[in-house]
Design an enzyme around this catalytic site. Sequence first.
Site, PDB file in Angstrom:
ATOM      1  N   ARG A   1      -0.715  -9.480   3.390  1.00  8.89           N
ATOM      2  CA  ARG A   1       0.135 -10.597   2.949  1.00  8.89           C
ATOM      3  C   ARG A   1      -0.684 -11.846   2.667  1.00  8.89           C
ATOM      4  O   ARG A   1      -0.210 -12.779   2.064  1.00  8.89           O
ATOM      5  CB  ARG A   1       1.164 -10.921   4.039  1.00  8.89           C
ATOM      6  CG  ARG A   1       2.223  -9.856   4.166  1.00  8.89           C
ATOM      7  CD  ARG A   1       3.086 -10.100   5.379  1.00  8.89           C
ATOM      8  NE  ARG A   1       3.398  -8.816   5.971  1.00  8.89           N
ATOM      9  CZ  ARG A   1       4.126  -8.644   7.063  1.00  8.89           C
ATOM     10  NH1 ARG A   1       4.626  -9.687   7.696  1.00  8.89           N
ATOM     11  NH2 ARG A   1       4.356  -7.443   7.524  1.00  8.89           N
TER      12      ARG A   1
ATOM     13  N   GLU B   1      -2.894  -3.284  12.836  1.00 13.52           N
ATOM     14  CA  GLU B   1      -2.419  -3.312  11.442  1.00 13.52           C
ATOM     15  C   GLU B   1      -2.647  -4.702  10.883  1.00 13.52           C
ATOM     16  O   GLU B   1      -2.025  -5.668  11.317  1.00 13.52           O
ATOM     17  CB  GLU B   1      -0.929  -2.952  11.375  1.00 13.52           C
ATOM     18  CG  GLU B   1      -0.377  -3.046   9.949  1.00 13.52           C
ATOM     19  CD  GLU B   1       1.140  -2.873   9.878  1.00 13.52           C
ATOM     20  OE1 GLU B   1       1.726  -2.205  10.750  1.00 13.52           O
ATOM     21  OE2 GLU B   1       1.738  -3.424   8.938  1.00 13.52           O
TER      22      GLU B   1
ATOM     23  N   LYS C   1       7.349   4.659   9.280  1.00 11.56           N
ATOM     24  CA  LYS C   1       7.671   3.368   9.880  1.00 11.56           C
ATOM     25  C   LYS C   1       9.184   3.172   9.714  1.00 11.56           C
ATOM     26  O   LYS C   1       9.760   3.635   8.724  1.00 11.56           O
ATOM     27  CB  LYS C   1       6.875   2.310   9.120  1.00 11.56           C
ATOM     28  CG  LYS C   1       7.271   0.875   9.346  1.00 11.56           C
ATOM     29  CD  LYS C   1       6.195  -0.030   8.739  1.00 11.56           C
ATOM     30  CE  LYS C   1       6.691  -1.450   8.572  1.00 11.56           C
ATOM     31  NZ  LYS C   1       5.659  -2.453   8.814  1.00 11.56           N
TER      32      LYS C   1
END
Length: 213
Positions: free
Chosen positions: A49, A45, A133
Amino acid sequence: MSVNHLTVREVLGIAPVIPVIVINDVRDAVPLARSLVDGGLRVLEVTLRTSAGLEAIQLMREAVPEAIVGAGTVLNRGQLEAAVTAGSQFIVSPGFSPTLCRAGMALGVPMLPGCVTATEIMAALDVGIDTVKFFPASRSGGAGLLKDFSSVFSQVRFCPTGGIDLKSAVDYLALPNVLCVGMSSIATAAAIKDGDFSGITSRAKEAAGLRPV
Ligand code: 3PG
């Protein structure tokens, strides 16, 4: 680049741990992906950001075909579309947005939104999502809460992330409703910056061995 034909559950079933990656320098993308795959972690993943995230995804997809590369911290439709264009094979968001999930499903990309309450899980089920998640896991009730969810949401499966390390991962992985966990401590920003790819591979090996795959 095609998305893939895997379901989100198939993606989460590949390895017990998904390394959550924050990448600052795109030159690190390929050696990093290679070091993780060599350690047995194929599902990666890459968070959006940092501005390097999208290009990192593209480079990893081109150079490390064994890796299944997803985009994380996807917050809106623009990021979703950019992530898919870059070759993301799954999409992770920290919270649950029905708009974002529907948009991802329309594009045919596996969606993994974050849910930590019964209400959020029910909202996800309403749009056809039964794999989520659980973020931030340790601050949201941890393995104990997921155990409680298993009786009311027996059809739902989770990927807990947030505050999980190799030690606490075992408590989550023991739960029948947990497919895998995510953590940033396999490939830390410091290890990436230092070019410590052998250290990353050895942590990846340890993580890959947490549960038979
Ligand atoms: C995530 O996006 O899943 C988390 O930031 C990872 O959490 P951690 O840094 O506590 O492992």
